[in-house]
Design a protein around this motif. Sequence first.
Motif, mmCIF file in Angstrom:
data_model
loop_
_atom_site.group_PDB
_atom_site.id
_atom_site.type_symbol
_atom_site.label_atom_id
_atom_site.label_comp_id
_atom_site.label_asym_id
_atom_site.label_seq_id
_atom_site.Cartn_x
_atom_site.Cartn_y
_atom_site.Cartn_z
ATOM 1 N N PHE A 123 31.411 39.498 20.700
ATOM 2 C CA PHE A 123 31.630 38.735 19.475
ATOM 3 C C PHE A 123 30.340 38.619 18.665
ATOM 4 O O PHE A 123 29.244 38.595 19.218
ATOM 5 C CB PHE A 123 32.166 37.350 19.816
ATOM 6 N N GLY A 124 30.498 38.511 17.346
ATOM 7 C CA GLY A 124 29.348 38.472 16.462
ATOM 8 C C GLY A 124 28.427 37.294 16.708
ATOM 9 O O GLY A 124 27.217 37.388 16.506
ATOM 10 N N TRP A 125 28.975 36.158 17.149
ATOM 11 C CA TRP A 125 28.131 34.985 17.337
ATOM 12 C C TRP A 125 27.209 35.118 18.545
ATOM 13 O O TRP A 125 26.253 34.353 18.672
ATOM 14 C CB TRP A 125 28.959 33.711 17.428
ATOM 15 N N GLU A 126 27.466 36.077 19.439
ATOM 16 C CA GLU A 126 26.514 36.324 20.523
ATOM 17 C C GLU A 126 25.226 36.904 19.946
ATOM 18 O O GLU A 126 24.119 36.434 20.237
ATOM 19 C CB GLU A 126 27.105 37.299 21.550
ATOM 20 N N SER A 127 25.360 37.954 19.122
ATOM 21 C CA SER A 127 24.184 38.555 18.491
ATOM 22 C C SER A 127 23.505 37.575 17.550
ATOM 23 O O SER A 127 22.275 37.554 17.441
ATOM 24 C CB SER A 127 24.586 39.824 17.723
ATOM 25 N N LEU A 128 24.289 36.750 16.871
ATOM 26 C CA LEU A 128 23.719 35.782 15.946
ATOM 27 C C LEU A 128 22.860 34.767 16.693
ATOM 28 O O LEU A 128 21.753 34.412 16.251
ATOM 29 C CB LEU A 128 24.832 35.086 15.169
ATOM 30 N N LEU A 255 30.416 29.958 16.045
ATOM 31 C CA LEU A 255 30.104 30.669 14.805
ATOM 32 C C LEU A 255 29.802 29.698 13.663
ATOM 33 O O LEU A 255 28.783 29.821 12.973
ATOM 34 C CB LEU A 255 31.269 31.585 14.424
ATOM 35 N N ASN A 256 30.671 28.737 13.438
ATOM 36 C CA ASN A 256 30.457 27.778 12.348
ATOM 37 C C ASN A 256 29.263 26.883 12.634
ATOM 38 O O ASN A 256 28.475 26.577 11.723
ATOM 39 C CB ASN A 256 31.701 26.926 12.139
ATOM 40 N N TRP A 257 29.103 26.507 13.883
ATOM 41 C CA TRP A 257 28.022 25.586 14.224
ATOM 42 C C TRP A 257 26.661 26.232 14.072
ATOM 43 O O TRP A 257 25.714 25.601 13.603
ATOM 44 C CB TRP A 257 28.223 25.042 15.644
ATOM 45 N N ILE A 258 26.528 27.499 14.465
ATOM 46 C CA ILE A 258 25.213 28.130 14.326
ATOM 47 C C ILE A 258 24.911 28.431 12.866
ATOM 48 O O ILE A 258 23.753 28.438 12.441
ATOM 49 C CB ILE A 258 25.114 29.407 15.195
ATOM 50 N N THR A 259 25.945 28.642 12.056
ATOM 51 C CA THR A 259 25.722 28.791 10.617
ATOM 52 C C THR A 259 25.222 27.481 10.022
ATOM 53 O O THR A 259 24.322 27.475 9.169
ATOM 54 C CB THR A 259 27.022 29.235 9.928
ATOM 55 N N ILE A 260 25.786 26.370 10.477
ATOM 56 C CA ILE A 260 25.290 25.058 10.053
ATOM 57 C C ILE A 260 23.841 24.874 10.486
ATOM 58 O O ILE A 260 22.985 24.412 9.707
ATOM 59 C CB ILE A 260 26.180 23.945 10.634
ATOM 60 N N VAL A 261 23.547 25.241 11.721
ATOM 61 C CA VAL A 261 22.179 25.107 12.233
ATOM 62 C C VAL A 261 21.210 25.941 11.400
ATOM 63 O O VAL A 261 20.095 25.512 11.095
ATOM 64 C CB VAL A 261 22.140 25.528 13.721
ATOM 65 N N LEU A 262 21.630 27.137 10.996
ATOM 66 C CA LEU A 262 20.783 28.002 10.175
ATOM 67 C C LEU A 262 20.472 27.383 8.819
ATOM 68 O O LEU A 262 19.410 27.641 8.234
ATOM 69 C CB LEU A 262 21.480 29.354 9.960
ATOM 70 N N ALA A 263 21.392 26.591 8.311
ATOM 71 C CA ALA A 263 21.187 25.976 6.993
ATOM 72 C C ALA A 263 20.225 24.799 7.043
ATOM 73 O O ALA A 263 19.659 24.416 6.010
ATOM 74 C CB ALA A 263 22.536 25.531 6.412
ATOM 75 N N LEU A 264 20.007 24.219 8.214
ATOM 76 C CA LEU A 264 19.183 23.000 8.311
ATOM 77 C C LEU A 264 17.734 23.206 7.881
ATOM 78 O O LEU A 264 17.189 22.382 7.142
ATOM 79 C CB LEU A 264 19.258 22.449 9.736
ATOM 80 N N PRO A 265 17.051 24.275 8.311
ATOM 81 C CA PRO A 265 15.651 24.420 7.897
ATOM 82 C C PRO A 265 15.473 24.809 6.436
ATOM 83 O O PRO A 265 14.339 24.861 5.949
ATOM 84 C CB PRO A 265 15.116 25.513 8.832
#
Length: 473
Positions: A123-128, A255-265
Amino acid sequence: MEWFTASDYWLGRLVFQRALAGLYLVAFLNAALQFRALIGERGMLPVPRFVERVPFRRSPSLFQLHYSDRFFAGCVWAGCAVSAALLAGLDSLLPLWGGMLLWVVPWALYLSVVNVGQTWYSFGWESLLLEVGFLAVFLGNDEVAPPVVVLFLLRWVLFRVEFGAGLIKMRGDACWRKLTCLDHHHETQPMPGPLSWFFHHLPKPLHRVEVAANHVTQLVVPFLLFAPQPVASAAAALMIVTQLWLVLSGNFAWLNWITIVLALPVIAFPADPPAVPGAPLWYVVVVSAVSAVLLGLSHRPVRNMVSRRQVMNRSFDPLHLVNTYGAFGSVSRIRYEVVVEGTADEVPREDSDWREYEFKGKPGDPRRWPRQFAPYHLRLDWLMWFAALSPAYAGPWFGALVERLLENDRDTLGLLRRSPFPADAPPRHIRARLFRYRYTTWRELRETGACWERTYVREFLPPTRLTGAAPGP
């Protein structure tokens, strides 16, 4: 070295690091609780068999050097422990170089898992998680302000996640261009959540607005990530709101959670930065060199994004350093589900006592309401969704699943919600049938209490028993 760091983003970095550590913890816990049945020595796709045919250079992993279930368990539980330590802020108590090394540990361990995980970890979120986790190594701790170039690279990842997903939609299914995909998506997505039924029944004009807003968020807003503040913060906040909407509407692992995490910084939180010394020269050299390599590797996902033959979720190197992402380039109009059943009868007949296995997340009993599992990832349930789309997806592992069910294998049954057979009396035959599922209407829900209505389509797997088992009378 003031040009090298951005002290205004220290709080964004802190929140990002703690949230990322939490996602690492979920990922390692997921691996620890599911690996024996999926990729263990007696798993459906055993790691020892995989490493025999795939060389280290193509799939670098600790488990290429040695594998046993005990060793794997030790590694992933160690990953849990390090992730928990990072979540508690241990990296801030160490010297800069010590904090960096501590962040290397979960990245290296999870890379080792993904690179032998085969279909279960495709799945894509593994690589992400790996790409973001690698960047986190160079983000520093309380001894130095966040490096500008690493903050830029994190925005670059977020841009590729959102913009790549937007492009694949516009190039893929025509329903995205017609704004009609959400007429079907909430019903046919891989694993609905507890609110998905209600999202599906929203008025169609609102679905059109949702799709249009999604296009704006994924195709326009990503460019604003590189604008001056407060525009960049507003763009990141809008992405967070959009991702939280997706969290409510379905189960998409992390997937959604790591995208949220990416937006934090990206967000410049209103807080006075602490006084820290300038970045040491060795740190500047290391971060600059690594950033130059990552920027050089970025030509591959860029070339993919601008290509008319854009692909989703592709890693271009075995370390998963710079990848391409995307989701739902096509949307199914009809939901199919594979229903697995067993019987204790010696001779399987249509009127035998067939009992249905219940999965934790995927639809089964029409009266059972979906539950929220994300960010936890039910890997078998997701692959069962793919199997219903085409038997080819199930080819490598479905036969092994049936064999384990016929043996009442404890680890495999642990992936399920319930087995209809006692531990000391496994079924004699297993079969699988394909059903069409659709959400009930409001009236049907009130009358029957069922959120699904299902219709038999065809046989997926005929009644099967263990090889060498005594034939029936």
